[in-house]
Design an enzyme around this catalytic site. Structure first.
Site, PDB file in Angstrom:
ATOM      1  N   HIS A  79       0.890  -1.098   0.179  1.00 25.27           N
ATOM      2  CA  HIS A  79       0.141   0.075  -0.001  1.00 25.27           C
ATOM      3  C   HIS A  79       0.825   1.357   0.029  1.00 25.27           C
ATOM      4  CE1 HIS A  79      -3.714  -1.941   1.689  1.00 25.27           C
ATOM      5  NE2 HIS A  79      -3.401  -2.539   0.706  1.00 25.27           N
ATOM      6  N   GLU A  81       0.478   3.971   1.744  1.00 29.34           N
ATOM      7  CA  GLU A  81       0.931   4.409   3.030  1.00 29.34           C
ATOM      8  C   GLU A  81       2.294   3.508   3.576  1.00 29.34           C
ATOM      9  OE1 GLU A  81      -3.484   4.167   2.977  1.00 29.34           O
ATOM     10  OE2 GLU A  81      -2.039   3.200   2.019  1.00 29.34           O
ATOM     11  N   CYS A 107      -6.300   1.630   5.119  1.00 24.32           N
ATOM     12  CA  CYS A 107      -6.896  -0.012   5.738  1.00 24.32           C
ATOM     13  C   CYS A 107      -6.264  -0.095   7.193  1.00 24.32           C
ATOM     14  CB  CYS A 107      -6.533  -0.873   4.948  1.00 24.32           C
ATOM     15  SG  CYS A 107      -4.694  -1.451   5.008  1.00 24.32           S
ATOM     16  N   CYS A 110      -2.418  -0.427   7.530  1.00 21.40           N
ATOM     17  CA  CYS A 110      -1.959   0.771   7.373  1.00 21.40           C
ATOM     18  C   CYS A 110      -2.089   1.665   8.494  1.00 21.40           C
ATOM     19  CB  CYS A 110      -2.285   1.474   5.996  1.00 21.40           C
ATOM     20  SG  CYS A 110      -1.633   0.714   4.409  1.00 21.40           S
TER      21      CYS A 110
END
Length: 152
Positions: A79, A81, A107, A110
């Site tokens: 991801h 992040e 999410c 993250c």
């Protein structure tokens, strides 16, 4: 929201265009900022030295019919992040007390990483189907703000 939020969110959108995921998947960008200075950036894509979904010719999540917001671990991509926080660690940059601008709400995986990295504020534009992430962010006292595109 102020002009700085707008600038950094525009940057997150630019970074999202570097995503190595298929065009019809979410292209996500993240920018970590401290004292109005960009510390790191991240986008969703395969780990360094591994093939992207585009190179493989398929999206593993689609191939296995995995619904959005579930089983984030079953994906070739990292991801945005996560990539932004990893970049800070790799380069020895402190992001403690910073703000994360992201095209999408983080999410739960993250969210945990963001919390432990010491990020105090998250500005996001699009939602994400993960209510547990919101619970974690709120409990940790991280400020979560939905970005609204300014009207001219």
């Amino acid at each position: 929201m102020d002009k700085w939020d707008h600038r950094f969110m525009e940057m997150a959108h630019l970074v999202s265009s570097w995503s190595s995921c298929f065009n019809d998947c979410r292209a996500i960008g993240a920018v970590v900022v401290k004292d109005k200075r960009v510390m790191t950036t991240g986008y969703n894509g395969a780990p360094a030295g591994t093939k992207t979904c585009k190179e493989r010719g398929y999206c593993l999540r689609r191939k296995l019919n995995i619904p959005s917001g579930t089983h984030a671990e079953i994906c070739y991509a990292i991801h945005a992040e996560q990539n932004a926080v990893i970049q800070a660690a790799k380069l020895g940059i402190s992001i403690d007390g910073g703000t994360l601008y992201c095209t999408h709400q983080p999410c739960s995986v993250c969210a945990k990483i963001i919390i432990n990295a010491g990020i105090r504020r998250i500005v996001y534009q699009e939602g994400y189907p993960d209510p547990f992430a919101l619970e974690l962010i709120n409990e940790a006292g991280v400020l979560l703000e939905k970005y609204e595109v300014p009207t001219p």
